[in-house]
Design a protein around this motif. Structure first.
Motif, mmCIF file in Angstrom:
data_model
loop_
_atom_site.group_PDB
_atom_site.id
_atom_site.type_symbol
_atom_site.label_atom_id
_atom_site.label_comp_id
_atom_site.label_asym_id
_atom_site.label_seq_id
_atom_site.Cartn_x
_atom_site.Cartn_y
_atom_site.Cartn_z
ATOM 1 N N MET A 105 0.849 -1.186 0.000
ATOM 2 C CA MET A 105 0.000 0.000 0.000
ATOM 3 C C MET A 105 0.885 1.236 0.000
ATOM 4 N N LYS A 106 0.513 2.235 -0.803
ATOM 5 C CA LYS A 106 1.220 3.510 -0.827
ATOM 6 C C LYS A 106 0.196 4.639 -0.728
ATOM 7 N N LEU A 107 0.474 5.586 0.135
ATOM 8 C CA LEU A 107 -0.398 6.746 0.308
ATOM 9 C C LEU A 107 0.462 7.991 0.355
ATOM 10 N N ASN A 108 0.103 8.992 -0.431
ATOM 11 C CA ASN A 108 0.782 10.279 -0.320
ATOM 12 C C ASN A 108 -0.249 11.389 -0.359
ATOM 13 N N SER A 109 0.002 12.404 0.429
ATOM 14 C CA SER A 109 -0.917 13.530 0.523
ATOM 15 C C SER A 109 -0.106 14.791 0.759
ATOM 16 N N GLY A 110 -0.572 15.901 0.217
ATOM 17 C CA GLY A 110 0.172 17.145 0.370
ATOM 18 C C GLY A 110 -0.734 18.356 0.357
ATOM 19 N N VAL A 111 -0.217 19.441 0.889
ATOM 20 C CA VAL A 111 -0.958 20.697 0.942
ATOM 21 C C VAL A 111 0.043 21.841 0.820
ATOM 22 N N SER A 112 -0.341 22.887 0.114
ATOM 23 C CA SER A 112 0.517 24.062 -0.007
ATOM 24 C C SER A 112 0.111 25.108 1.019
ATOM 25 N N VAL A 113 1.058 25.943 1.389
ATOM 26 C CA VAL A 113 0.771 27.047 2.305
ATOM 27 C C VAL A 113 -0.120 28.059 1.580
ATOM 28 N N PRO A 114 -1.182 28.562 2.218
ATOM 29 C CA PRO A 114 -2.031 29.569 1.566
ATOM 30 C C PRO A 114 -1.215 30.748 1.035
ATOM 31 N N LEU A 115 -1.625 31.255 -0.110
ATOM 32 C CA LEU A 115 -0.988 32.340 -0.862
ATOM 33 C C LEU A 115 0.250 31.885 -1.634
ATOM 34 N N SER B 99 6.007 26.952 -0.641
ATOM 35 C CA SER B 99 6.130 26.183 0.591
ATOM 36 C C SER B 99 4.948 25.233 0.712
ATOM 37 N N GLY B 100 5.178 24.101 1.363
ATOM 38 C CA GLY B 100 4.103 23.133 1.532
ATOM 39 C C GLY B 100 4.506 22.031 2.487
ATOM 40 N N ALA B 101 3.599 21.089 2.676
ATOM 41 C CA ALA B 101 3.827 19.952 3.571
ATOM 42 C C ALA B 101 3.312 18.688 2.901
ATOM 43 N N GLU B 102 3.939 17.558 3.232
ATOM 44 C CA GLU B 102 3.544 16.281 2.642
ATOM 45 C C GLU B 102 3.545 15.174 3.685
ATOM 46 N N LEU B 103 2.718 14.177 3.426
ATOM 47 C CA LEU B 103 2.659 12.950 4.217
ATOM 48 C C LEU B 103 2.787 11.776 3.262
ATOM 49 N N LEU B 104 3.690 10.851 3.558
ATOM 50 C CA LEU B 104 3.861 9.650 2.750
ATOM 51 C C LEU B 104 3.865 8.427 3.658
ATOM 52 N N ILE B 105 3.094 7.412 3.278
ATOM 53 C CA ILE B 105 3.009 6.166 4.037
ATOM 54 C C ILE B 105 3.136 5.000 3.060
#
Length: 307
Positions: free
Chosen positions: A125-135, A153-159
């Motif tokens: 199983m592979k999961l990745n998710s990310g979000v960018s900083v507003p603006l 700039s942003g943040a990510e989660l990988l499993i």
């Protein structure tokens, strides 16, 4: 164990022949989930793929451009294991028994040893998710310079998870016994935040006919803060899988900081566009914590999984 990253992507966009692209390994931000890894002047999120695209983002009468709301993306990939879910549940139940007869134990050994190797090949199983900083990202020009700067700039989660198969055996204690196996679930997870600063500008323009166009180059420096964790969980502990992950994740987590350099180039013509990106060319390294060490200092399920 260390995580290293070097990726190369090539993208082409043409009004005559459609599009061909290679997406990066992380999540696809914003509209790039549809358009792919092409440098699109109408989508600031495409800066994630090629730093040279910053030159395309501002019109001649613009000095700054930035995003409004955040971009969010999630992707998941599962191995073809739907037919094995019940078998694994049955195996977990049978591992708890200690009243098996020899014939029952041998029958279970034959049954599960026939399916576990295939589960070891297909069970992942592979999961990745990310979000960018507003603006973000922000693209801007300073003092009428030839090129444009940008910040993102942003943040990510990988499993990632994989089933590790091991032979099932029967152990008798007098007239009754149990089955045993070291089959396990191997989990790796990481969270990361990044801050990047880049610059792009045209370096050559000319040619005639279909050979005419503009060459743009760009580069970006990213500072990454990654927290990585990995653990091995025996299959006979899957009933307490969620609790085990929560208990051991922080113990195994290691955080480290690194800097990466990415370079990109775009050839822009009237009827087509070509791009090349070299991501993380300095191959930054980020550490995982060790697995299977200092087991004597643990207790309960954590100690069982350590050995």
């Amino acid at each position: 164990m260390k995580l290293k990253a070097l990726t190369i992507s090539v993208a082409a966009l043409t009004s005559l022949a459609g599009a061909a692209f290679a997406a990066p390994s992380g999540y696809a931000p914003g509209s790039t989930l549809t358009t792919g890894a092409v440098s699109n002047p109408y989508a600031l999120s495409s800066l994630a793929y090629n730093p040279a695209s910053a030159q395309l983002m501002l019109r001649d009468d613009e000095n700054i451009r930035f995003g409004w709301l955040t971009t969010i993306g999630t992707g998941i990939e599962l191995g073809d294991v739907s037919n094995f879910e019940q078998e694994i549940n049955d195996l977990s139940d049978e591992l708890d028994r200690d009243d098996l007869t020899l014939s029952e134990g041998e029958a279970l050994v034959d049954r599960f040893n026939a399916i576990l190797p295939e589960l070891g090949r297909e069970g992942y199983m592979k999961l990745n998710s990310g979000v960018s900083v507003p603006l973000m990202p922000v693209v801007f020009n300073v003092g009428g310079m030839k090129g444009n700067f940008f910040v993102e700039s942003g943040a990510e989660l990988l499993i990632g998870g994989r089933f590790i198969d091991d032979e099932v055996t029967v152990q008798m204690n007098g007239s009754t016994g149990s089955i045993q196996t070291q089959s396990s679930v191997y989990l790796k997870a990481g969270t990361g935040i990044r801050l990047g600063l880049g610059y792009a500008q045209p370096v050559w323009e000319g040619g005639e006919g279909w050979k005419s166009g503009q060459l743009i180059v760009g580069g970006k420096l990213d500072v990454h803060r990654l927290s990585l964790s990995k653990q091995v969980i025996l299959i006979d502990d899957v009933d307490d899988l969620e609790d085990t992950i929560e208990d051991d994740y922080d113990k195994n987590e290691v955080s480290s900081t690194g800097v990466s350099l990415s370079l990109g180039a775009i050839w822009r013509a009237d009827m087509y566009q070509l791009g090349l990106t070299l991501n993380n060319i300095n191959e930054p390294e980020f550490d995982y914590g060790p697995v299977g060490t200092n087991c004597d200092g643990l207790s309960g399920t954590s100690q069982n999984n350590c050995f």
